[in-house]
Write an enzyme that holds these catalytic residues in place. Sequence first.
Site, mmCIF file in Angstrom:
data_model
loop_
_atom_site.group_PDB
_atom_site.id
_atom_site.type_symbol
_atom_site.label_atom_id
_atom_site.label_comp_id
_atom_site.label_asym_id
_atom_site.label_seq_id
_atom_site.Cartn_x
_atom_site.Cartn_y
_atom_site.Cartn_z
ATOM 1 N N LYS A 159 0.863 -1.179 0.000
ATOM 2 C CA LYS A 159 0.000 0.000 0.000
ATOM 3 C C LYS A 159 0.902 1.231 0.000
ATOM 4 O O LYS A 159 1.995 1.160 0.545
ATOM 5 C CB LYS A 159 -0.929 0.019 1.218
ATOM 6 C CG LYS A 159 -1.806 -1.220 1.374
ATOM 7 C CD LYS A 159 -3.058 -1.170 0.526
ATOM 8 C CE LYS A 159 -3.734 -2.531 0.491
ATOM 9 N NZ LYS A 159 -4.981 -2.571 -0.238
ATOM 10 N N HIS A 280 -7.301 -12.949 -7.944
ATOM 11 C CA HIS A 280 -7.937 -11.836 -7.224
ATOM 12 C C HIS A 280 -9.322 -11.657 -7.820
ATOM 13 O O HIS A 280 -9.486 -11.688 -9.034
ATOM 14 C CB HIS A 280 -7.101 -10.555 -7.371
ATOM 15 C CG HIS A 280 -7.527 -9.496 -6.400
ATOM 16 N ND1 HIS A 280 -8.722 -8.833 -6.512
ATOM 17 C CD2 HIS A 280 -6.914 -8.998 -5.300
ATOM 18 C CE1 HIS A 280 -8.828 -7.971 -5.508
ATOM 19 N NE2 HIS A 280 -7.755 -8.054 -4.749
HETATM 20 C C1 CAP Z 1 -6.762 -5.905 0.986
HETATM 21 C C2 CAP Z 1 -6.970 -5.713 -0.478
HETATM 22 C C3 CAP Z 1 -7.665 -6.826 -1.264
HETATM 23 C C4 CAP Z 1 -9.010 -7.287 -0.729
HETATM 24 C C5 CAP Z 1 -9.945 -7.884 -1.740
HETATM 25 C C6 CAP Z 1 -7.739 -4.434 -0.687
HETATM 26 O O1 CAP Z 1 -6.164 -4.783 1.578
HETATM 27 O O2 CAP Z 1 -5.765 -5.491 -1.101
HETATM 28 O O3 CAP Z 1 -7.791 -6.385 -2.583
HETATM 29 O O4 CAP Z 1 -8.668 -8.244 0.203
HETATM 30 O O5 CAP Z 1 -11.024 -8.518 -1.126
HETATM 31 O O6 CAP Z 1 -7.324 -3.664 -1.529
HETATM 32 O O7 CAP Z 1 -8.755 -4.270 -0.058
HETATM 33 P P1 CAP Z 1 -6.215 -4.490 3.150
HETATM 34 P P2 CAP Z 1 -11.254 -10.080 -1.222
HETATM 35 O O8 CAP Z 1 -5.483 -5.622 3.813
HETATM 36 O O9 CAP Z 1 -5.493 -3.187 3.295
HETATM 37 O O10 CAP Z 1 -7.637 -4.405 3.543
HETATM 38 O O11 CAP Z 1 -9.990 -10.755 -0.799
HETATM 39 O O12 CAP Z 1 -12.404 -10.318 -0.297
HETATM 40 O O13 CAP Z 1 -11.606 -10.381 -2.631
HETATM 41 MG MG MG Z 2 -6.434 -5.048 -3.001
#
Ligand code: CAP
Ligand code: MG
Length: 474
Positions: A159, A280
């Site tokens: 991030k 993803h």
């Molecule tokens: C998590 C994440 C993922 C999500 C997607 C985001 O970041 O990188 O893309 O997990 O959801 O951008 O939200 P954080 P899923 O750890 O900062 O929340 O795995 O449910 O498809």
């Molecule tokens: Mg993400």
Amino acid sequence: MAYGGYSYFDSKYVPSKEKDFVVLFWAKGSLPIENIAEAIAAESSVGSWTKLSTMNQFVWDHYRARVFKLDKVSKNSGFIHIAYPLEHFDTKNISQFEASVLGNIFGLKELEELYVCDISFPKSYQRKNFTGPVLGLPGIRKLVGTEKSKRPHVGTIVKPKVGLTAKEWAHVAYEAFSGGLDLVKDDENLVDQDFCKWKDRLHETIKSIEKAGGETGQNHLYSSNISDRYTRMVDRVDYLAAHGLQKQVVVMLDVYVMGVSALQDILDQTKKHNFATHGHRAGFAAANRGNFGISFQVYEKLYRLLGIDQMHIGTGVGKMEGSPAIIKRLHDIAELPKLEEKFYLGSLEMEFDSSIKPMLSIASGGIDAGRIDALVALHGMNTNMQAGAGVHGLQGGTLRGAMSMRQGIDAVMKGIPAPEYAKTHPELADAIAKWGYFDPKIIIKGLEYEKKNAKKLTALALKKGRVGMVLANE
Ligand code: CAP
Ligand code: MG
């Protein structure tokens, strides 16, 4: 009752596990539910809104859908069980399947709600069309070196999602690896933007893997997002193969937004070169939520059949929607050879062909070290836990955030609850102080409740329809 002149009801029909697609729909609309069921069966198989002079007995016998069960909830709503014959579907052409069962029916104007709860894919369709993951769960464990310990994998998403330069990005990755994380990944919306070109980021990150690996003594992985138009994805896979990066790079794909046909072809390429893949699912929730759409259960099954090796399934305890009960089911779809029916979750019975390996499930989205105990209670050990903000948001930065996550895993492996382990591990202690501790007992109680109350939950779903099904999940 017949829609378009034909009746698709066949209450005596017993679907074959080997040959029939079984689909569970929820529907509600302005017609009696019996007519709605007919309309869905017609429009998704051989019929239309009126009788056809071109219909013949052979077509009717071999290709029509059959409504073999209707769980009526009200005059205009209910759960519809439909079987489709294998012959209806094209070979190795998943979009043709989508255009049939997940297609026009969503546009029928009499329908106010339509939800594809689940699909059970017959074994002969699986064998004819799919080869599953090449590496799968055992192969990914081998890459990381956890075949013996069987501990959960742990990773991060760099991030900010986009904006860092390739060097900055790879430095964050280096800190994450040094702190003990197995995997660092691109975010779903980072590919090859001008400020961080894909090749630059790749090579910088490989350097980080080598440098950190020298310190930690383990192999680290980079999930590299190649999602793009098909030809560019092929170029990237070829490039990775030419550099022999199968041990360090997991090919990351935004599986939902690229669509199944691109996915199917790019997986042929990754399999040819023996690369592991990371699915993803960005975008899936546009269809998965509410009473009009398609449950992720359906797509997750397709992703496993097509051959994704590690797959995002949600967390049950983090920032994204999805109750623990349904996330547990998604975990089972990733891992188990056989799935039992759980009507209250909208889940059908299904068996994967023995040639289809399990995937490693990925728990990601709003998690941190204080949620690891709860995640293990829900997902077990065969999971990859990924925290983005839960790593880079900890005071002191990425290295400390990564350490807190790895300490959470170490605590699990020693059988010590995280708050106890935190007494001697300041990074874990800081994470718990900042974001709290999710008590795994809440998860354990929830799973026990589900087991004991299956009948009650089923009755709730049958009484209240799709809303009841959602309530039963909570
Ligand atoms: C998590 C994440 C993922 C999500 C997607 C985001 O970041 O990188 O893309 O997990 O959801 O951008 O939200 P954080 P899923 O750890 O900062 O929340 O795995 O449910 O498809
Ligand atoms: Mg993400």
